[in-house]
Design a protein around this motif. Structure first.
Motif, PDB file in Angstrom:
ATOM      1  N   TRP A 172       0.869  -1.183   0.000  1.00  0.00           N
ATOM      2  CA  TRP A 172       0.000   0.000   0.000  1.00  0.00           C
ATOM      3  C   TRP A 172       0.901   1.226   0.000  1.00  0.00           C
ATOM      4  O   TRP A 172       1.771   1.373   0.866  1.00  0.00           O
ATOM      5  CB  TRP A 172      -0.905   0.005   1.234  1.00  0.00           C
ATOM      6  CG  TRP A 172      -2.005   1.028   1.176  1.00  0.00           C
ATOM      7  CD1 TRP A 172      -1.845   2.391   1.182  1.00  0.00           C
ATOM      8  CD2 TRP A 172      -3.410   0.785   1.088  1.00  0.00           C
ATOM      9  NE1 TRP A 172      -3.076   2.998   1.101  1.00  0.00           N
ATOM     10  CE2 TRP A 172      -4.045   2.047   1.048  1.00  0.00           C
ATOM     11  CE3 TRP A 172      -4.190  -0.370   1.058  1.00  0.00           C
ATOM     12  CZ2 TRP A 172      -5.438   2.183   0.971  1.00  0.00           C
ATOM     13  CZ3 TRP A 172      -5.568  -0.232   0.982  1.00  0.00           C
ATOM     14  CH2 TRP A 172      -6.185   1.020   0.935  1.00  0.00           C
TER      15      TRP A 172
ATOM     16  N   ARG B  12     -11.609   4.299   5.596  1.00  0.00           N
ATOM     17  CA  ARG B  12     -10.364   4.260   6.367  1.00  0.00           C
ATOM     18  C   ARG B  12     -10.641   4.562   7.838  1.00  0.00           C
ATOM     19  O   ARG B  12     -11.154   5.628   8.182  1.00  0.00           O
ATOM     20  CB  ARG B  12      -9.357   5.267   5.802  1.00  0.00           C
ATOM     21  CG  ARG B  12      -7.973   5.182   6.445  1.00  0.00           C
ATOM     22  CD  ARG B  12      -7.007   6.120   5.775  1.00  0.00           C
ATOM     23  NE  ARG B  12      -7.378   7.511   5.991  1.00  0.00           N
ATOM     24  CZ  ARG B  12      -6.860   8.531   5.299  1.00  0.00           C
ATOM     25  NH1 ARG B  12      -5.994   8.291   4.326  1.00  0.00           N
ATOM     26  NH2 ARG B  12      -7.233   9.771   5.556  1.00  0.00           N
TER      27      ARG B  12
ATOM     28  N   GLY C 200      -7.809  -0.707   7.847  1.00  0.00           N
ATOM     29  CA  GLY C 200      -7.268  -0.411   9.164  1.00  0.00           C
ATOM     30  C   GLY C 200      -8.179  -0.800  10.304  1.00  0.00           C
ATOM     31  O   GLY C 200      -7.947  -0.412  11.450  1.00  0.00           O
TER      32      GLY C 200
ATOM     33  N   ARG D 187      -4.078  -3.251   8.875  1.00  0.00           N
ATOM     34  CA  ARG D 187      -2.852  -2.474   8.664  1.00  0.00           C
ATOM     35  C   ARG D 187      -1.897  -2.778   9.809  1.00  0.00           C
ATOM     36  O   ARG D 187      -2.158  -2.438  10.965  1.00  0.00           O
ATOM     37  CB  ARG D 187      -3.177  -0.980   8.622  1.00  0.00           C
ATOM     38  CG  ARG D 187      -2.054  -0.110   8.050  1.00  0.00           C
ATOM     39  CD  ARG D 187      -1.914  -0.331   6.559  1.00  0.00           C
ATOM     40  NE  ARG D 187      -0.773   0.342   5.997  1.00  0.00           N
ATOM     41  CZ  ARG D 187      -0.862   1.427   5.207  1.00  0.00           C
ATOM     42  NH1 ARG D 187      -2.038   1.959   4.936  1.00  0.00           N
ATOM     43  NH2 ARG D 187       0.222   1.952   4.680  1.00  0.00           N
ATOM     44  N   GLY D 188      -0.810  -3.466   9.503  1.00  0.00           N
ATOM     45  CA  GLY D 188       0.110  -3.844  10.574  1.00  0.00           C
ATOM     46  C   GLY D 188      -0.450  -4.995  11.390  1.00  0.00           C
ATOM     47  O   GLY D 188      -1.185  -5.844  10.914  1.00  0.00           O
ATOM     48  N   ARG D 189      -0.128  -5.004  12.662  1.00  0.00           N
ATOM     49  CA  ARG D 189      -0.471  -6.100  13.564  1.00  0.00           C
ATOM     50  C   ARG D 189      -1.945  -6.039  13.959  1.00  0.00           C
ATOM     51  O   ARG D 189      -2.473  -4.968  14.237  1.00  0.00           O
ATOM     52  CB  ARG D 189       0.420  -5.990  14.802  1.00  0.00           C
ATOM     53  CG  ARG D 189       0.255  -7.054  15.860  1.00  0.00           C
ATOM     54  CD  ARG D 189       1.354  -6.822  16.901  1.00  0.00           C
ATOM     55  NE  ARG D 189       1.252  -7.738  18.029  1.00  0.00           N
ATOM     56  CZ  ARG D 189       0.542  -7.485  19.124  1.00  0.00           C
ATOM     57  NH1 ARG D 189      -0.136  -6.359  19.220  1.00  0.00           N
ATOM     58  NH2 ARG D 189       0.518  -8.354  20.111  1.00  0.00           N
TER      59      ARG D 189
ATOM     60  N   ALA E   5       1.530  -4.365   5.270  1.00  0.00           N
ATOM     61  CA  ALA E   5       2.540  -3.854   6.195  1.00  0.00           C
ATOM     62  C   ALA E   5       2.403  -2.338   6.328  1.00  0.00           C
ATOM     63  O   ALA E   5       1.824  -1.660   5.472  1.00  0.00           O
ATOM     64  CB  ALA E   5       3.935  -4.215   5.696  1.00  0.00           C
ATOM     65  N   GLU E   6       2.943  -1.807   7.413  1.00  0.00           N
ATOM     66  CA  GLU E   6       2.996  -0.356   7.561  1.00  0.00           C
ATOM     67  C   GLU E   6       3.963   0.222   6.531  1.00  0.00           C
ATOM     68  O   GLU E   6       4.792  -0.493   5.959  1.00  0.00           O
ATOM     69  CB  GLU E   6       3.471   0.009   8.980  1.00  0.00           C
ATOM     70  CG  GLU E   6       2.563  -0.484  10.098  1.00  0.00           C
ATOM     71  CD  GLU E   6       1.269   0.319  10.197  1.00  0.00           C
ATOM     72  OE1 GLU E   6       1.031   1.188   9.335  1.00  0.00           O
ATOM     73  OE2 GLU E   6       0.496   0.052  11.135  1.00  0.00           O
ATOM     74  N   ALA E   7       3.862   1.523   6.284  1.00  0.00           N
ATOM     75  CA  ALA E   7       4.688   2.178   5.275  1.00  0.00           C
ATOM     76  C   ALA E   7       6.175   1.927   5.541  1.00  0.00           C
ATOM     77  O   ALA E   7       6.667   2.158   6.650  1.00  0.00           O
ATOM     78  CB  ALA E   7       4.401   3.675   5.262  1.00  0.00           C
TER      79      ALA E   7
ATOM     80  N   GLN F 271       7.734  -0.782   5.926  1.00  0.00           N
ATOM     81  CA  GLN F 271       8.019  -1.985   6.707  1.00  0.00           C
ATOM     82  C   GLN F 271       8.127  -3.204   5.799  1.00  0.00           C
ATOM     83  O   GLN F 271       7.394  -3.325   4.817  1.00  0.00           O
ATOM     84  CB  GLN F 271       6.894  -2.202   7.730  1.00  0.00           C
ATOM     85  CG  GLN F 271       7.067  -3.424   8.622  1.00  0.00           C
ATOM     86  CD  GLN F 271       5.833  -3.695   9.482  1.00  0.00           C
ATOM     87  OE1 GLN F 271       4.713  -3.570   9.016  1.00  0.00           O
ATOM     88  NE2 GLN F 271       6.051  -4.067  10.732  1.00  0.00           N
TER      89      GLN F 271
ATOM     90  N   ALA G  69       5.499  -7.771   9.113  1.00  0.00           N
ATOM     91  CA  ALA G  69       4.067  -7.806   9.414  1.00  0.00           C
ATOM     92  C   ALA G  69       3.597  -9.243   9.637  1.00  0.00           C
ATOM     93  O   ALA G  69       2.784  -9.511  10.527  1.00  0.00           O
ATOM     94  CB  ALA G  69       3.281  -7.147   8.285  1.00  0.00           C
TER      95      ALA G  69
END
Length: 423
Positions: free
Chosen positions: A70, A220, A258, A280-282, A299-301, A303, A308
């Motif tokens: 993303w 979002r 998210g 988004r992420g964990r 994954a986060e930006a 990362q 992730a």
């Protein structure tokens, strides 16, 4: 990193581990005309004697489907950068929109991504200058169309909270209209993303407007909305849409970006809405999967996607297997992407006939890693036919060697002793 897309001879990858559910013990793969032509054993691969065949020794590396990422870019920030460049002598071209797009997609490829949701954030006031906004979007997505990373366009409207109810609907309709040209540029439908907190009170009207425009709507999440509030709004609006027989078009379901919840009941309530979720992420991936909600992860930006996966694997209260975490960022993520009818299937798995879009990884060890040791014991049994993935210890991550999209290498390969290619 961008490739010219010139014709390439067939390539035979050998002496590695090919992550293919159809051939879980494969150590060789043939790539031809941008597609996977064959997956199998080194012994069978050694029988090929094609004169133009390029042999690539993987040196025991792992070949796996490329991730889906993303990418977020701010149109207002770009416009400000261009204005500053115009005002400063000798800085023409600084902050070029096309250059920024290419650099962002290069960075995604360098993380092992073969596809991305490419999100351009546009403030509502910019819609008053429709021609300028249209050209800005067209320039961005033309640059994306020239890149090997497969970009799925997203337009995010920001600043809706400052508009009245009627103005918000007008802004959504205007944004949907701007995306018609983007659809044609990339050959796939663009999605419209809105901050959920800005449209919560008008959620039914907003969803109906998106459905009428044949546009995928992404909501979002932010910390200003509780998961329970969001779920309740979606359940109510979905019921009213069904009563009006105006549900989102097939293949373009509403997406929650998210969203996460520790409550199984909230995930179960989402299941009846037809909404898809992008973690988004964990997050609580294990609960979502056990309930059956269509869920993917990103994954986060900046990362590593493997970080992730590792975060989900080592989640204190809701751990998943490496395979589940990996699939959420590959197969699950590809399934969440909107495609035009008639387009070839995306590269969710390394099977014959699929696009040759994959990443090659240097790994310390391969395993079937699950939260339940009994499951792992069965999965490693040859009868289970479970393809292996990297063992993630919570600290060490696989190292990217190269990313290949439609049979073309788009990253500079990492030099490794013992690995190489020869004609």
């Amino acid at each position: 990193m961008t490739s010219t897309g010139a014709a390439h001879p067939p390539r035979l990858l050998t002496n590695g581990t090919i992550h293919s559910p159809s051939e879980p013990y494969a150590d060789a793969m043939l790539v031809e005309d941008g597609l996977i032509a064959w997956v199998g054993s080194d012994e069978t691969a050694a029988e090929r004697k094609d004169a133009d065949l390029v042999i690539q020794d993987l040196d025991r590396a792992l070949v796996a489907p490329a991730f889906v990422g993303w990418v977020d870019l701010d149109a207002a920030e770009h416009a400000a950068g261009d204005a500053a460049a115009d005002a400063a002598p000798g800085t023409a071209g600084v902050g070029s929109w096309g250059t920024r797009i290419a650099a962002a997609l290069d960075a995604a490829a360098a993380l092992g991504c073969g596809a991305v949701r490419l999100n351009i954030e546009l403030p509502v006031p910019a819609l008053s200058e429709a021609e300028v906004a249209q050209e800005l979007l067209n320039t961005a997505f033309r640059a994306a169309a020239e890149h090997r990373v497969r970009a799925y366009p997203v337009l995010t409207l920001t600043g809706l909270a400052e508009s009245g109810v009627a103005d918000r609907l007008d802004a959504v309709r205007a944004a949907a209209e701007l995306l018609r040209t983007v659809d044609a540029i990339l050959g796939r439908p663009a999605a419209l993303q809105l901050p959920a907190e800005d449209v919560l009170e008008q959620l039914l009207s907003i969803r109906l407007a998106a459905a009428l425009a044949q546009r995928q709507l992404i909501l979002r999440m932010s910390q200003n909305i509780t998961p329970a509030t969001m779920v309740a709004a979606l359940v109510d609006s979905t019921g009213e849409m069904r009563a009006k027989r105006q549900s989102p078009p097939g293949g373009l379901p509403t997406v929650l970006h998210g969203f996460d919840s520790a409550s199984r009941e909230e995930w179960e309530s989402l299941l009846d809405t037809g909404v898809q979720v992008v973690l988004r992420g964990r997050g609580h991936l294990a609960t979502a999967l056990s309930v059956g909600v269509p869920v993917s992860a990103v994954a986060e930006a900046g990362q590593s996607p493997w970080a992730a996966v590792s975060a989900h694997v080592h989640h204190e209260s809701d751990p998943v297997s490496v395979r589940a975490g990996f699939n959420a960022q590959t197969r699950g993520a590809y399934r969440s992407l909107p495609e035009s009818s008639g387009t070839p299937a995306t590269s969710a798995q390394l099977d014959p006939g699929a696009r040759a879009t994959y990443a090659i990884w240097e790994v310390d060890s391969l395993a079937v890693q699950t939260p339940d040791s009994r499951t792992a014991a069965w999965s490693t049994d040859v009868r289970a036919r479970t393809p292996l993935l990297p063992y993630l210890d919570g600290a060490t991550l696989p190292t990217l060697i190269s990313t290949v999209i439609d049979g073309v290498e788009v990253t500079h390969p990492v030099a490794r002793s013992g690995a190489g290619a020869q004609a």
